[in-house]
Design an enzyme around this catalytic site. Structure first.
Site, PDB file in Angstrom:
ATOM      1  N   GLU A   1      -9.698   8.738   1.293  1.00 40.93           N
ATOM      2  CA  GLU A   1      -8.561   7.822   1.443  1.00 40.93           C
ATOM      3  C   GLU A   1      -7.352   8.379   0.707  1.00 40.93           C
ATOM      4  O   GLU A   1      -6.217   8.162   1.115  1.00 40.93           O
ATOM      5  CB  GLU A   1      -8.953   6.423   0.969  1.00 40.93           C
ATOM      6  CG  GLU A   1      -8.827   6.138  -0.521  1.00 40.93           C
ATOM      7  CD  GLU A   1      -9.819   6.924  -1.377  1.00 40.93           C
ATOM      8  OE1 GLU A   1     -10.762   7.496  -0.810  1.00 40.93           O
ATOM      9  OE2 GLU A   1      -9.640   6.980  -2.602  1.00 40.93           O
ATOM     10  N   ASP A   2      -7.624   9.109  -0.373  1.00 45.02           N
ATOM     11  CA  ASP A   2      -6.504   9.658  -1.139  1.00 45.02           C
ATOM     12  C   ASP A   2      -5.829  10.811  -0.398  1.00 45.02           C
ATOM     13  O   ASP A   2      -4.619  10.981  -0.467  1.00 45.02           O
ATOM     14  CB  ASP A   2      -6.978  10.103  -2.527  1.00 45.02           C
ATOM     15  CG  ASP A   2      -8.300  10.843  -2.477  1.00 45.02           C
ATOM     16  OD1 ASP A   2      -8.801  11.057  -1.353  1.00 45.02           O
ATOM     17  OD2 ASP A   2      -8.821  11.198  -3.541  1.00 45.02           O
TER      18      ASP A   2
ATOM     19  N   ASP B   1     -12.295   4.548 -13.893  1.00 50.35           N
ATOM     20  CA  ASP B   1     -12.618   5.328 -15.083  1.00 50.35           C
ATOM     21  C   ASP B   1     -11.544   6.348 -15.416  1.00 50.35           C
ATOM     22  O   ASP B   1     -11.804   7.331 -16.103  1.00 50.35           O
ATOM     23  CB  ASP B   1     -13.967   6.034 -14.890  1.00 50.35           C
ATOM     24  CG  ASP B   1     -14.038   6.746 -13.546  1.00 50.35           C
ATOM     25  OD1 ASP B   1     -13.022   6.687 -12.809  1.00 50.35           O
ATOM     26  OD2 ASP B   1     -15.067   7.348 -13.223  1.00 50.35           O
TER      27      ASP B   1
ATOM     28  N   ASP C   1      -8.306   4.808 -10.517  1.00 49.38           N
ATOM     29  CA  ASP C   1      -9.749   4.693 -10.478  1.00 49.38           C
ATOM     30  C   ASP C   1     -10.178   3.979 -11.748  1.00 49.38           C
ATOM     31  O   ASP C   1      -9.526   4.099 -12.781  1.00 49.38           O
ATOM     32  CB  ASP C   1     -10.385   6.088 -10.416  1.00 49.38           C
ATOM     33  CG  ASP C   1     -10.285   6.679  -9.021  1.00 49.38           C
ATOM     34  OD1 ASP C   1     -10.040   5.893  -8.084  1.00 49.38           O
ATOM     35  OD2 ASP C   1     -10.423   7.909  -8.869  1.00 49.38           O
TER      36      ASP C   1
ATOM     37  N   ARG D   1     -14.517  16.422   1.874  1.00 45.53           N
ATOM     38  CA  ARG D   1     -13.063  16.368   1.742  1.00 45.53           C
ATOM     39  C   ARG D   1     -12.409  17.501   2.530  1.00 45.53           C
ATOM     40  O   ARG D   1     -11.350  17.321   3.124  1.00 45.53           O
ATOM     41  CB  ARG D   1     -12.671  16.444   0.268  1.00 45.53           C
ATOM     42  CG  ARG D   1     -13.067  15.180  -0.472  1.00 45.53           C
ATOM     43  CD  ARG D   1     -12.856  15.300  -1.955  1.00 45.53           C
ATOM     44  NE  ARG D   1     -11.474  15.093  -2.377  1.00 45.53           N
ATOM     45  CZ  ARG D   1     -10.895  13.904  -2.474  1.00 45.53           C
ATOM     46  NH1 ARG D   1     -11.540  12.818  -2.130  1.00 45.53           N
ATOM     47  NH2 ARG D   1      -9.658  13.794  -2.884  1.00 45.53           N
TER      48      ARG D   1
ATOM     49  N   ARG E   1      14.701  -4.061  12.155  1.00 43.73           N
ATOM     50  CA  ARG E   1      15.010  -3.054  11.141  1.00 43.73           C
ATOM     51  C   ARG E   1      16.514  -2.858  11.058  1.00 43.73           C
ATOM     52  O   ARG E   1      17.210  -2.875  12.065  1.00 43.73           O
ATOM     53  CB  ARG E   1      14.367  -1.723  11.511  1.00 43.73           C
ATOM     54  CG  ARG E   1      12.871  -1.678  11.354  1.00 43.73           C
ATOM     55  CD  ARG E   1      12.426  -0.240  11.544  1.00 43.73           C
ATOM     56  NE  ARG E   1      10.986  -0.105  11.634  1.00 43.73           N
ATOM     57  CZ  ARG E   1      10.309  -0.176  12.776  1.00 43.73           C
ATOM     58  NH1 ARG E   1      10.929  -0.396  13.904  1.00 43.73           N
ATOM     59  NH2 ARG E   1       9.000  -0.037  12.775  1.00 43.73           N
TER      60      ARG E   1
END
Lengths: 711, 747
Positions: free
Chosen positions: B655-656, B570, B568, B700, B410
């Protein structure tokens, strides 16, 4: 006629008498001067008379005849102490005498040391001469050994092969201030000799600091010794031109590659065309150092020109760990690939070599091509542009190498003089200045903000503004900058009664820049710079503006926005205040920003801009936008849709007069500032900040900032 | 006239005299320089400079050299993804060491198989080598040597906080011979430290939190620092013995106002026997000041050595944003291999103790501001919990392994700016421009101009596979869709993506039992001259079986841009919305920038964190169902702690939330919500959607609490603002507006 003559002579006599007075004054002055200096010398002598007369120290003469000294005593200096540290082997009390903020260096007089047989112990080389000469001309030099923090023996020890260790150690022992080498600095570039090639100069140096090349991680005393490069005369002659394209990915031009490594390289070169492996030309017995020939085909190349054609160039460990060709490579702007385990690179304490070179372990040579292929274009660019810059700054000549060495010692002794990593390693012309606000946090709400109002005489509007401002919950204090020298601010009885502290500062001069002076009265980090006629902002808007600033504390966050656009017809920038989909400036007629920007504006902005602003009495807001954008490279943030700020009754949505003259003056400012900074720092953006619930209806949840004016 | 002449003459003769006096030296020596310098020989001939190794055999070294990585470490044990094996626990272990072990065991570095391990950590408590201490564990040496993979310590990592004992506190007295083991040790001095091999640790309290850690105490950056005291110190002094001189002489500097330097003799049982004549007065002054108050109200804090070189004062000062002034000659500062301490501390010299006030007074205010901020950056990233200290140690080691394998590490700037080494993957990219680094400001975004191209290699082509470096923020994004079923909404979204100005590629992660659609490209609308938009469909059920929603960001290898528009299938976003989001993201690459916002809150009644999708005045999450994220942040999710990833896998959800927590944890900043759109799902859904499922919501909520426990605190940060297009919903003609369709989106 006579009258006229009389008049003339009268004039003349007046003139002569004037002259006489002048003469008289001159001689009296002279007399006084002489008498005073006499008295001074007498007094001075009387005071110092008891002690032995102070020596007058003459700077060391590098060019005079060297006094002949025969080495008589067989006594040698003590061996090098292997685990010396700055704290134990360096006498810090010798430094900083008399409150200097820099080290002082003394050079021992040049002498021609001879041993019994009559041979000279060491010859003076050109490079060592230049080291001494650089020190002598540097700001650190002192001719007085008593006040010296560092002492440099004037025995040339650059190349181990040119001197006898025993004799030099005898010289060291005989030095007047040697004291086991304490605070002595010894230069060396080629240490050790066959077959072991010690990685440190083979001398009894005791506690002396060694500025040497070719250290390994065992012989180098970290934080004490200084690692320097092996100077290359070839490199100094390499210019900074570059070919348009590099023809080879990897080049090796080193002549002294050890056998095992060479075999591996040859096998790489035979299987891939990415490596150009060059060796000596076998034409005749004498090596021609200006030529290199490919091992297999014998194709001839000119050295060092060929280095410029490579993107990566190899440097391998050989007899010694560092090679002079490292300098040739860096000067040619070829990215060095260093294959030399446990080597200590030059100036490793301050230069970040991972910005300059690639390092490959010796056991991993076979993956050379794979490793080089994996280097991204971005990193190639970083490495490529770094090398020439580093060369010119630190390695280009003996003078630069010497001064860098001294500077590193100076930073050790005076830590406050130390320059930061960026200054040592990041070329500012490539990467720009460092943002003074780099802590990524949402600024705390508690301290609130200070409103700074610049006013001249519009008392009525000022009072209206003050009354409006104090209704903002996070307002901590109001600071009124009274810019009118002819009129006193209204007495305290006339001011509106408010529940927040208010302070009036009177300025000495009616300057626009006064609004950006970092007054001590501003105790919060955030300041709201606001014109005295911006009376339409609601407390909700201001509070929300402050909350937005807390989210972006290093930017200008404010209400009136403007745009700069490029005008193709005039080939210049134009100031734009119309309805646009973009903004690039937030005017400081009503804007939040960190106090540090006021400090920057006052003390760090190019003086040219500040003068321009004060002379033209305009554009201080544009200057501020340029200043912040140039340091942070971030655009400002516009808050809420409001476009109208002054009088609620007016239909004109323009805040400032929109006449053509005003606009052209503002345009001129933009062009001028862009020229001063050398680039257009402003960048247009397409967004503004609104409260989360702005224009959202029917959610049932009360609005956090209900009173956001439309336009 | 004559007078003027005379004066001129006088002046000229003076000038001549002066020149003769000062300049004659130069007149004399100038030619001399040239003559001598030009006649001198050069220091080494080209033959000498290109000296090849002698054919004679080298004499063997007489003394054993201290360890270095290349001599004492077996790199061959370490593969692309080096692992750490922690021996099973046996025997007594102190609380601190138990925390160290548990942190490693639960990290992503851990392995249960000693044969795939690169590094070994003994479960034998080596922290305290002082036999007088209650925490001391005896008989360490023999137990270490009995370890099955000990092999003279090769590839072992040993932690040590306290070496030596009364009266000399010798640094070598560890109670065992580390052999070839890497020592992570506190209070190391320059002389015993094995350069590039050992790692210097900070000294931390027993109460130091295992995870999480206090948020920065000093987030404000007032300028100039308005502090009550200039410099402060409060601590005990030892009166006699090693390391006591420095603290014993501090009272000389104490002035009760600007310089508060108070010490006490009270410690241990028998302090009264050893007391000196100053003890009573010192104790009186000592009791006047509160330590916490001093830390908070002082610009500088003295960190004086104790018996050992390191002291607790160091971390305490760092945490409080008080700039440490070091009086500890020869101390190797924690992690100084990678941390540039010049940015955060002032080095003073014990020998020049009395100059300390003058030294700190001459620090310019701008430097103070920078120093102070850096103390917070470093505390936050590397020291605020035992987890961070241990992970930093490991990251330094693993970076050495990486440097050996692939010659990269790094950038020093990454280590010394936010989000730091723990917030970036060492293997991700080799330039800081590959990473979203907010803390670097301009230095992160400004890149060097490209190097000239090397000529394309003529045949034969390289036989090695070329690893593509990660992309830098460019002018395009990749749309990454997570699709569980085809629907009209999906087709509409794909059509909108195709008409986006900046989309470069579509990666469609298909997670359904049904056959994945065969889609190679999206055609553009009529009149758009661009080539069809390439689409890559990845069937998650075959590529990442059983991963469920965790698979949605796994195919990062297919993403050629730094900007990833996570969608997503949709999500009803317009092309305009896609493009606006991208233009905003370009300014905030380190944050999640998107449309659907959610918030968290502390539920007093339940004593737990709650998750809310209600419209309020603030938000703390932006869901990556329609948000732009930096590719490096998604790579970080894949390398999150095993417990976190497991929670997501089990729940097939959250996951979000994990992404939001992770980004907030590393950047300390809130995400950015755009414009008004709140719903990112079509309101009238004819399929059964998990979003209408109350169970989903409860899950959630529980995820949020799992994450908060795993991190030891709640990392999410709230924000009250949203970013709209400049003329958003302004009462001007829509013809003037660039983003006009966006305004019509009501929900």
């Amino acid at each position: 006629m006579a009258g006229e003559l009389l008049l003339k002579t009268g004039k003349y006599s007046k003139y002569t008498s004037y002259r006489k007075i002048l003469y008289y004054r001159f001689f009296v002055g002279l007399l006084l001067f002489i008498v005073l200096s006499l008295v001074f010398t007498v007094v001075f002598n009387a005071f110092t008379g008891s002690s032995p007369r102070t020596d007058v120290y003459l700077p060391v003469n590098l060019d005079g005849e060297r006094a002949l000294v025969k080495l008589k005593s067989d006594l040698q200096s003590a061996a090098r102490i292997k685990n010396c540290t700055y704290w134990e082997c360096f006498d810090v009390y010798r430094c900083g005498r008399g409150g200097h903020d820099k080290i002082t260096i003394y050079i021992y007089p040049l002498k021609n040391y001879k041993i019994e047989s009559g041979n000279s112990v060491s010859e003076l080389s050109k490079e060592f001469y230049m080291i001494l000469d650089t020190i002598k001309r540097s700001r650190y030099y002192t001719p007085n050994p008593e006040e010296a923090c560092l002492l440099v023996p004037s025995v040339d020890t650059l190349n181990q092969a040119t001197f006898n260790s025993k004799h030099v150690s005898q010289i060291y022992h005989s030095l007047e201030h040697w004291n086991d080498g304490e605070n002595h600095l010894i230069f060396n570039m080629l240490p050790g000799s066959a077959p072991n090639y010690n990685t440190v100069v083979n001398l009894n140096t005791g506690k002396a600091i060694i500025a040497g090349a070719g250290f390994n991680s065992w012989s180098f005393r970290y934080g004490f010794d200084i690692s320097i490069p092996v100077y290359s005369q070839v490199a100094e002659k390499i210019d900074n031109t570059q070919p348009a394209q590099k023809n080879y990915l990897i080049i090796s031009t080193q002549l002294n590659i050890p056998h095992d490594s060479l075999e591996e390289l040859q096998s790489i070169a035979s299987s891939s065309n990415d490596l150009l492996l060059l060796g000596t030309c076998k034409a005749d017995n004498k090596i021609d150092y200006t030529k290199r020939c490919e091992y297999t085909t014998g194709r001839e190349f000119r050295y060092p020109d060929i280095l410029k054609e490579g993107l990566f160039c190899l440097v391998l460990r050989s007899a010694r760990l560092t090679q002079a060709i490292l300098m040739d490579i860096i000067a040619s702007q070829c990215i060095p690939v260093v294959i030399s385990d446990s080597v200590v690179m030059p100036f490793n304490s301050h230069l970040d070599w991972h910005r300059i070179a690639m390092f490959i372990p010796e056991s991993n040579i076979k993956s050379l091509v794979k490793i080089i292929y994996a280097v991204s274009d971005e990193r190639r660019g970083e490495l490529y542009w770094q090398s020439r810059w580093v060369f010119e700054r630190y390695f280009a000549s003996i003078e630069k190498i010497t001064l860098t060495t001294l500077e590193i010692i100076n930073e050790k002794v005076f830590p406050l003089a130390a320059r930061m990593y960026e200054e040592w390693n990041m070329p500012e012309h490539l990467y720009g200045p460092v943002n003074p606000l780099f802590l990524p946090v949402t600024a705390p709400k508690g301290p609130g903000f200070t409103a700074v109002i610049l006013t001249y005489d519009r008392v009525e509007s000022l009072f209206t503004l003050v009354k409006k401002l104090v209704r903002t919950p996070s307002l901590a204090k109001i600071l009124v900058i009274w810019n009118n020298q002819n009129k006193a601010p209204p007495p305290s009885t006339e001011w509106p009664v408010i529940n927040k502290p208010l302070k009036v500062v009177r300025t000495k001069e009616n300057k626009l820049s006064n609004r950006f002076f970092p007054y001590d009265e501003i105790e919060t980090e955030c300041q709201l710079t606001i014109d005295d006629d911006i009376v339409m902002l609601t407390p909700d808007e201001l509070e929300f503006g402050f909350d937005v600033w807390r989210e972006f504390p290093d930017r200008i966050v404010g209400f009136p926005s403007r745009l700069h656009v490029w005008d193709n017809s005039t080939a210049s920038w134009r100031y734009h205040s119309e309805w646009t989909n973009q903004i690039s400036m937030v005017l400081t007629g009503a804007a939040f920003h960190h106090k540090i920007w006021s400090w920057y504006y006052t003390y760090k902005m190019p003086a040219e801009i500040r003068e321009w602003v004060d002379e033209s009495f305009n554009c201080e807001d544009i200057a501020m936008n340029f200043l912040v954008a140039n340091v942070t490279r971030k655009p400002p943030i516009k808050v809420t849709p409001r476009k109208k700020f002054k009088c609620p009754e007016c239909t004109n949505t323009e805040m400032l007069s929109a006449d053509a003259g005003h606009m052209s003056q503002r345009s001129a400012c933009i062009n001028r500032f862009a020229k001063v900074y050398g680039n257009m720092a402003l960048q247009p953006i397409e967004f503004r900040a609104d409260p989360l619930q702005y224009r959202e209806t029917g959610s049932g949840v009360p609005q956090l900032y209900p009173d956001i004016g439309a336009l | 006239m004559q007078a003027r002449k005379r004066y001129l003459l006088l002046f000229m003769s003076f000038a001549l005299l002066l020149y003769g006096y000062f300049g004659s030296y130069q007149l004399k020596s100038e030619p001399g320089i040239n003559i001598r310098r030009d006649n001198l020989p050069t220091f080494a001939t080209l033959d000498e400079l290109t000296e090849a190794p002698s054919t004679l055999k080298r004499q063997p070294a007489t003394i054993a050299l201290p360890c270095r990585m290349e001599t004492c470490f077996d790199f061959s044990r370490c593969g692309v993804d080096p692992k750490i094996y922690v021996y099973p626990s046996e025997g007594p272990v102190s609380a601190s060491y138990r925390k160290v072990l548990s942190v490693i065991r639960e990290s992503r570095y851990a392995t249960r198989d000693p044969y795939e391990a690169c590094l070994f950590v003994p479960a034998i408590d080596t922290l305290d080598a002082d036999p007088l201490s209650p925490e001391h564990v005896p008989d360490v040496a023999s137990r270490l040597s009995r370890l099955p993979h000990w092999n003279n310590g090769r590839n072992h990592l040993i932690f040590s906080l306290y070496a030596g004992t009364w009266p000399d506190y010798a640094e070598e007295a560890l109670g065992f011979d580390p052999g070839e083991a890497i020592l992570a040790r506190a209070s190391a001095s320059e002389t015993v430290f094995r350069e590039g091999f050992d790692i210097s640790l900070p000294l931390f309290h027993k109460e130091h939190p295992e995870r999480g850690g206090a948020p920065p105490a000093a987030p404000g950056n007032p300028f100039p620092a308005p502090k009550k005291h200039l410099i402060a110190f409060k601590g005990k002094r030892y009166v006699h013995g090693i390391g006591s001189e420095t603290r014993n002489s501090l009272w000389h500097l104490h002035d009760g106002n600007n310089l508060i330097l108070v010490t006490t003799c009270r410690h241990g049982k028998s302090w009264k026997d050893l007391r000196d004549e100053r003890c009573d007065e010192d104790n009186r002054e000592y009791d006047k000041y509160d330590y916490e108050q001093l830390l908070a109200n002082s610009t500088f804090c003295l960190v004086a050595r104790g018996r050992r070189l390191g002291s607790y004062r160091f971390l305490e000062a760092l945490a409080a944003g008080c700039i440490p002034v070091l009086l500890s000659n020869g101390w190797r500062l924690p992690f100084d291999e990678r941390i540039d301490w010049r940015r955060a501390v002032i080095w003073a010299d014990e020998r020049l103790l009395l100059q300390v006030p003058e030294l700190v007074r001459s620090v310019p205010p701008e430097r103070i501001l920078a120093l102070r901020q850096q103390t917070q950056v470093l505390w936050e990233q590397y020291f605020s919990s035992i987890e961070k200290i241990v992970f930093t140690t490991i990251e330094i080691l693993l970076e050495r392994v990486l440097a050996h394998r692939s010659s990269r590490q790094r950038d020093a700037l990454i280590w010394n700016a936010s989000p730091g080494a723990l917030g970036t993957l060492a293997t991700y990219g080799d330039s800081r421009t590959h990473l979203p680094l907010a803390g670097l400001g301009a230095l992160a975004t400004v890149r060097a101009p490209p190097a000239p191209r090397a000529a394309p290699a003529p045949l034969p082509a390289p036989s090695v596979p070329v690893v593509g470096p990660p992309p830098t923020p460019g002018n395009t994004f990749t749309a990454m869709l997570y699709v569980q079923a085809t629907s009209p909404a999906l087709h509409k979204l794909l059509a909108n993506i195709a008409s986006s100005e900046f989309c470069e590629k579509v990666v469609l992660v298909w997670d359904s039992e049904r056959a994945a659609p065969t889609l190679k490209s999206l055609s553009r609308v009529a009149g758009d001259p661009r080539d069809p938009l390439p689409v890559l469909v990845i069937d998650a059920t075959t590529h990442y079986p059983g991963d469920g929603v965790s698979a949605r960001w796994q195919p990062l290898w297919a993403v050629p841009t730094a900007a990833v528009f996570s969608l997503d299938g949709d999500a009803p976003l317009l092309a305009e919305e896609l493009d606006f989001a991208f233009r905003v993201w370009q300014h905030f690459p380190e944050r999640i920038v998107g449309y659907p916002a959610r918030s968290h809150f502390w539920d007093e009644a339940k004593g737990a964190w709650g998750y809310s999708s209600k419209r309020g005045g603030a938000y703390s999450m932006v869901l990556p169902g329609a948000a732009l994220v930096h590719r490096a942040a998604l790579a970080l999710v894949a390398r999150a702690a095993p417990a976190l990833r497991l929670a997501v896998r089990r729940a097939r959800n959250c996951e979000d939330i994990l992404l939001n927590c992770l980004v907030a944890h590393h950047t300390r900043r809130a995400p950015i919500k755009l414009a008004q759109r709140r719903n990112y799902k079509p309101t009238h859904h004819k399929y059964r959607s998990p979003w209408t499922d109350p169970e989903h919501f409860v899950q959630r909520q529980s995820c949020l609490n799992t994450f908060a426990t795993a991190w030891g605190y709640m990392p999410l940060v709230r924000s009250v603002l949203r970013l709209d297009p400049v003329l958003f919903k302004d009462s001007v003609s829509t013809l003037r507006k660039k983003y006009r369709k966006m305004e019509l989106v009501t929900s």
